[in-house]
Design a protein around this motif. Structure first.
Motif, PDB file in Angstrom:
ATOM      1  N   TRP A  81      -6.712  27.623  -8.725  1.00 46.15           N
ATOM      2  CA  TRP A  81      -6.119  26.366  -8.266  1.00 46.15           C
ATOM      3  C   TRP A  81      -7.194  25.414  -7.741  1.00 46.15           C
ATOM      4  N   ASN A  82      -8.304  25.952  -7.185  1.00 49.18           N
ATOM      5  CA  ASN A  82      -9.366  25.093  -6.681  1.00 49.18           C
ATOM      6  C   ASN A  82     -10.656  25.901  -6.572  1.00 49.18           C
ATOM      7  N   ALA A  83     -11.513  25.768  -7.587  1.00 49.39           N
ATOM      8  CA  ALA A  83     -12.760  26.534  -7.607  1.00 49.39           C
ATOM      9  C   ALA A  83     -13.696  26.131  -6.480  1.00 49.39           C
ATOM     10  N   ALA A  84     -13.508  24.940  -5.916  1.00 51.59           N
ATOM     11  CA  ALA A  84     -14.381  24.465  -4.838  1.00 51.59           C
ATOM     12  C   ALA A  84     -14.233  25.287  -3.578  1.00 51.59           C
ATOM     13  N   VAL A  85     -13.115  26.029  -3.452  1.00 53.39           N
ATOM     14  CA  VAL A  85     -12.916  26.929  -2.316  1.00 53.39           C
ATOM     15  C   VAL A  85     -12.701  28.361  -2.814  1.00 53.39           C
ATOM     16  N   ASP A  86     -13.270  28.672  -3.964  1.00 50.66           N
ATOM     17  CA  ASP A  86     -13.138  30.009  -4.559  1.00 50.66           C
ATOM     18  C   ASP A  86     -11.686  30.442  -4.688  1.00 50.66           C
ATOM     19  N   ASN A  87     -10.796  29.453  -4.879  1.00 49.94           N
ATOM     20  CA  ASN A  87      -9.359  29.697  -5.056  1.00 49.94           C
ATOM     21  C   ASN A  87      -8.700  30.341  -3.847  1.00 49.94           C
ATOM     22  N   THR A  88      -9.364  30.303  -2.691  1.00 49.23           N
ATOM     23  CA  THR A  88      -8.755  30.817  -1.466  1.00 49.23           C
ATOM     24  C   THR A  88      -7.681  29.848  -0.975  1.00 49.23           C
ATOM     25  N   THR A  89      -6.792  30.332  -0.128  1.00 54.27           N
ATOM     26  CA  THR A  89      -5.689  29.530   0.391  1.00 54.27           C
ATOM     27  C   THR A  89      -5.656  29.609   1.917  1.00 54.27           C
ATOM     28  N   SER A  90      -4.733  28.863   2.495  1.00 55.54           N
ATOM     29  CA  SER A  90      -4.590  28.856   3.951  1.00 55.54           C
ATOM     30  C   SER A  90      -3.741  30.030   4.448  1.00 55.54           C
ATOM     31  N   TRP A  91      -3.706  31.083   3.675  1.00 56.07           N
ATOM     32  CA  TRP A  91      -3.078  32.351   4.064  1.00 56.07           C
ATOM     33  C   TRP A  91      -3.507  32.737   5.474  1.00 56.07           C
ATOM     34  N   VAL A  92      -2.546  33.101   6.317  1.00 55.32           N
ATOM     35  CA  VAL A  92      -2.842  33.534   7.681  1.00 55.32           C
ATOM     36  C   VAL A  92      -3.089  35.045   7.674  1.00 55.32           C
ATOM     37  N   PRO A  93      -4.280  35.505   8.050  1.00 52.20           N
ATOM     38  CA  PRO A  93      -4.557  36.940   8.083  1.00 52.20           C
ATOM     39  C   PRO A  93      -3.570  37.678   8.983  1.00 52.20           C
ATOM     40  N   ARG A  94      -3.297  38.920   8.627  1.00 56.12           N
ATOM     41  CA  ARG A  94      -2.266  39.717   9.318  1.00 56.12           C
ATOM     42  C   ARG A  94      -2.511  41.200   9.064  1.00 56.12           C
ATOM     43  N   PHE A  95      -1.856  42.030   9.830  1.00 56.70           N
ATOM     44  CA  PHE A  95      -1.810  43.445   9.488  1.00 56.70           C
ATOM     45  C   PHE A  95      -0.357  43.897   9.508  1.00 56.70           C
ATOM     46  N   HIS A  96      -0.095  44.968   8.779  1.00 53.30           N
ATOM     47  CA  HIS A  96       1.264  45.489   8.649  1.00 53.30           C
ATOM     48  C   HIS A  96       1.374  46.866   9.306  1.00 53.30           C
ATOM     49  N   THR A  97       2.516  47.141   9.887  1.00 56.52           N
ATOM     50  CA  THR A  97       2.819  48.459  10.422  1.00 56.52           C
ATOM     51  C   THR A  97       3.715  49.183   9.432  1.00 56.52           C
ATOM     52  N   LEU A  98       3.335  50.421   9.100  1.00 59.66           N
ATOM     53  CA  LEU A  98       4.066  51.209   8.118  1.00 59.66           C
ATOM     54  C   LEU A  98       4.509  52.530   8.720  1.00 59.66           C
ATOM     55  N   SER A  99       5.678  52.965   8.326  1.00 57.09           N
ATOM     56  CA  SER A  99       6.120  54.326   8.588  1.00 57.09           C
ATOM     57  C   SER A  99       5.894  55.126   7.318  1.00 57.09           C
ATOM     58  N   MET A 100       5.105  56.186   7.418  1.00 58.42           N
ATOM     59  CA  MET A 100       4.746  57.011   6.259  1.00 58.42           C
ATOM     60  C   MET A 100       5.414  58.370   6.380  1.00 58.42           C
ATOM     61  N   ALA A 101       6.564  58.507   5.772  1.00 56.84           N
ATOM     62  CA  ALA A 101       7.345  59.737   5.888  1.00 56.84           C
ATOM     63  C   ALA A 101       6.934  60.741   4.814  1.00 56.84           C
ATOM     64  N   LEU A 102       6.365  61.869   5.267  1.00 65.68           N
ATOM     65  CA  LEU A 102       6.045  62.977   4.374  1.00 65.68           C
ATOM     66  C   LEU A 102       7.168  64.006   4.441  1.00 65.68           C
ATOM     67  N   THR A 103       7.720  64.341   3.283  1.00 62.37           N
ATOM     68  CA  THR A 103       8.829  65.296   3.211  1.00 62.37           C
ATOM     69  C   THR A 103       8.438  66.451   2.296  1.00 62.37           C
ATOM     70  N   PRO A 104       8.592  67.713   2.753  1.00 60.16           N
ATOM     71  CA  PRO A 104       8.263  68.846   1.873  1.00 60.16           C
ATOM     72  C   PRO A 104       9.031  68.770   0.559  1.00 60.16           C
ATOM     73  N   ASN A 105       8.351  69.112  -0.517  1.00 60.41           N
ATOM     74  CA  ASN A 105       8.927  69.003  -1.850  1.00 60.41           C
ATOM     75  C   ASN A 105       8.650  70.297  -2.622  1.00 60.41           C
ATOM     76  N   PRO A 106       9.372  71.370  -2.294  1.00 62.05           N
ATOM     77  CA  PRO A 106       9.097  72.684  -2.906  1.00 62.05           C
ATOM     78  C   PRO A 106       9.176  72.679  -4.425  1.00 62.05           C
ATOM     79  N   ALA A 107       9.992  71.780  -4.990  1.00 61.33           N
ATOM     80  CA  ALA A 107      10.154  71.758  -6.442  1.00 61.33           C
ATOM     81  C   ALA A 107       8.984  71.096  -7.159  1.00 61.33           C
ATOM     82  N   GLY A 108       8.112  70.431  -6.398  1.00 62.95           N
ATOM     83  CA  GLY A 108       6.937  69.800  -6.985  1.00 62.95           C
ATOM     84  C   GLY A 108       7.244  68.520  -7.753  1.00 62.95           C
TER      85      GLY A 108
END
Length: 448
Positions: free
Chosen positions: A84-111
């Motif tokens: 969209w604009n090579a003069a700014v390496d196509n970067t945007t005014s995106w606001v930096p952020r981080f995300h919180t995730l819940s990572m649920a591990l569940t046993p899976n005997p059947a594979g």
């Protein structure tokens, strides 16, 4: 100054000798999140290139364990793959952020894998400063008198060198959680910066001062190519502090440059730098790292660093090939390095001087081979594996094992060359024996 009082015999090993160690971590779970979903930032509207301001996109530039099944995941500077604009390496005014995730591990005997992994997005936290920041023409519309949001736009900087903490531009790449769980530490490529943010609000609490004479780029530009050609020393544009670790006791941050500094050989060189920051005092030490992989006869840039204990670390070295690049993965490897007894290189410059005191490293895990063994072809392995974290131990066949989590950066691209390119997470299990004599010390989080 040495990293610790380790014996002189160990210090003699701080050469360019590289050996390998038999490791047998195995893949136990896989999971994914689609990049074309909305995040939980509450932002509305579109960016300059038409992408939604709340696009979940990519979130694997860094992965940090926060205790239990909670992880934090980090996008970089936002969607900039569309022209969209090579003069700014196509970067945007995106606001930096981080995300919180819940990572649920569940046993899976059947594979086919021992566990199933179900990632769930639970929160999105935007990053801002109480201090007024230096912007170019793209001031975030959500700014208030008390909240000045960071921006991914490459032209959002003012006068001064690249280490000025008032520059608004931020390209997050490394993320770790403090021992008390109230702060997150973040490293970036533009500065290269290391900042402390409040984990709940996203407010910047502290900026760690990096040695300006070593890491600063004096001449700034909105394009990476111009910034590289306009400087003879400092971090390489878009190859700043890619990795960040925190020691298990929560005392030190360990930052890792993605490529050697300009004065040390620049992008494609061998002589990289690791910084050790004492959180309480801000004191910074520097150590050398050799990016060279003898089997490939080539040096590879480094994407992440993770603390095994107070002095030993895993380093992720990789190429940029695989899923997302439309090619086949070749090099995705985790190397172990011990900084005990290593020489502080703060007053050294140049590849020869650094490589002369670079600690030895040993191969811990060939990720490509491990994923091949689990049934993934080279074309299915993400090109940009970038996030590393340890997590809770699991029990497999009655045996307790440690877990290593790996995430990819998909550059906010849902599809490349017809290949689906979601946010992927790979969980590996390993034993103490796989560490080749190293003692794994998990990060412990204090209860608030």
């Amino acid at each position: 100054m040495s990293f610790s009082s380790r014996s002189s015999l160990l210090a003699l090993a701080c050469a360019t000798l590289i050996t390998s160690v038999q490791a047998a971590p195995t893949l136990i779970a896989r999971g994914s999140l689609p990049g074309d979903a909305a995040d939980l930032s509450g932002l509305t509207g579109t960016l300059e290139n038409g992408a939604p301001a709340n696009l979940l996109g990519g979130l694997g530039s860094a992965l940090a364990w926060a205790g239990g099944s909670t992880f934090l995941a980090l996008p970089d500077r936002g969607p900039n793959a569309a022209d969209w604009n090579a003069a700014v390496d196509n970067t945007t005014s995106w606001v930096p952020r981080f995300h919180t995730l819940s990572m649920a591990l569940t046993p899976n005997p059947a594979g086919p894998l021992p566990y199933t992994l179900t990632p769930t997005l639970t929160a999105t936290t935007l990053l801002w400063s109480r201090d007024e920041l230096h912007y170019g023409p793209a001031v975030p519309a959500i700014n208030t008198k008390r909240q000045h949001y960071f921006s991914g736009r490459s032209d959002n900087f003012g006068a001064g060198n690249s280490l000025d903490p008032l520059h608004a531009r931020l390209d997050p790449e490394g993320l770790r959680v403090s021992r008390h769980g109230k702060s997150v530490y973040l490293s970036d490529e533009y500065g290269a910066y290391v900042y402390e943010f409040d984990c709940d609000s996203g407010k910047r609490k502290r900026a760690f001062a990096m040695p300006s004479s070593t890491f600063a780029a004096a001449t700034l530009s909105a394009t990476g190519a111009a910034e590289i050609s306009g400087n003879t020393s400092g971090r390489v544009a878009n190859k700043g502090m890619e990795g960040l670790a925190i020691t298990p006791d929560g005392r030190f941050l360990i930052g890792f440059m993605q490529s050697p500094l300009l004065q040390d050989g620049g992008d494609g060189g061998r002589a990289n730098r690791i910084v050790r920051i004492e959180i309480a005092t801000g004191t910074v030490e520097q150590f050398a790292y050799d990016n060279f992989i003898p089997a490939m006869n080539k040096a590879y840039n480094s994407s992440e660093i993770l603390a095994i204990n107070s002095h030993e670390f895993l380093v992720l070295e990789r190429d940029g090939k695989g899923l997302g690049d439309g090619t086949a993965a070749i090099v995705k490897q985790l190397w172990k390095v011990d900084l005990a007894g290593a020489t502080d290189v703060s007053h050294l410059s140049g590849a020869a001087a650094l490589l002369a005191v670079a600690p030895a490293k040993t191969l811990f895990l060939d990720l490509r081979a491990a994923l091949n063994a689990a049934g993934l072809t080279d074309a299915q392995i993400p090109a940009k594996l970038e996030g590393l974290a340890f997590g809770e131990d699991v029990v497999i066949d009655g045996v307790s094992k440690h877990t290593l989590w790996v995430a990819n950066d998909n550059d906010f691209l849902a599809s490349v060359g017809g290949l689906d390119n979601p946010n992927q997470f790979f969980v590996f299990a390993f034993d103490d024996a796989d560490l080749g004599g190293s003692v794994y010390t998990p990060q412990r989080f204090k209860q608030p």
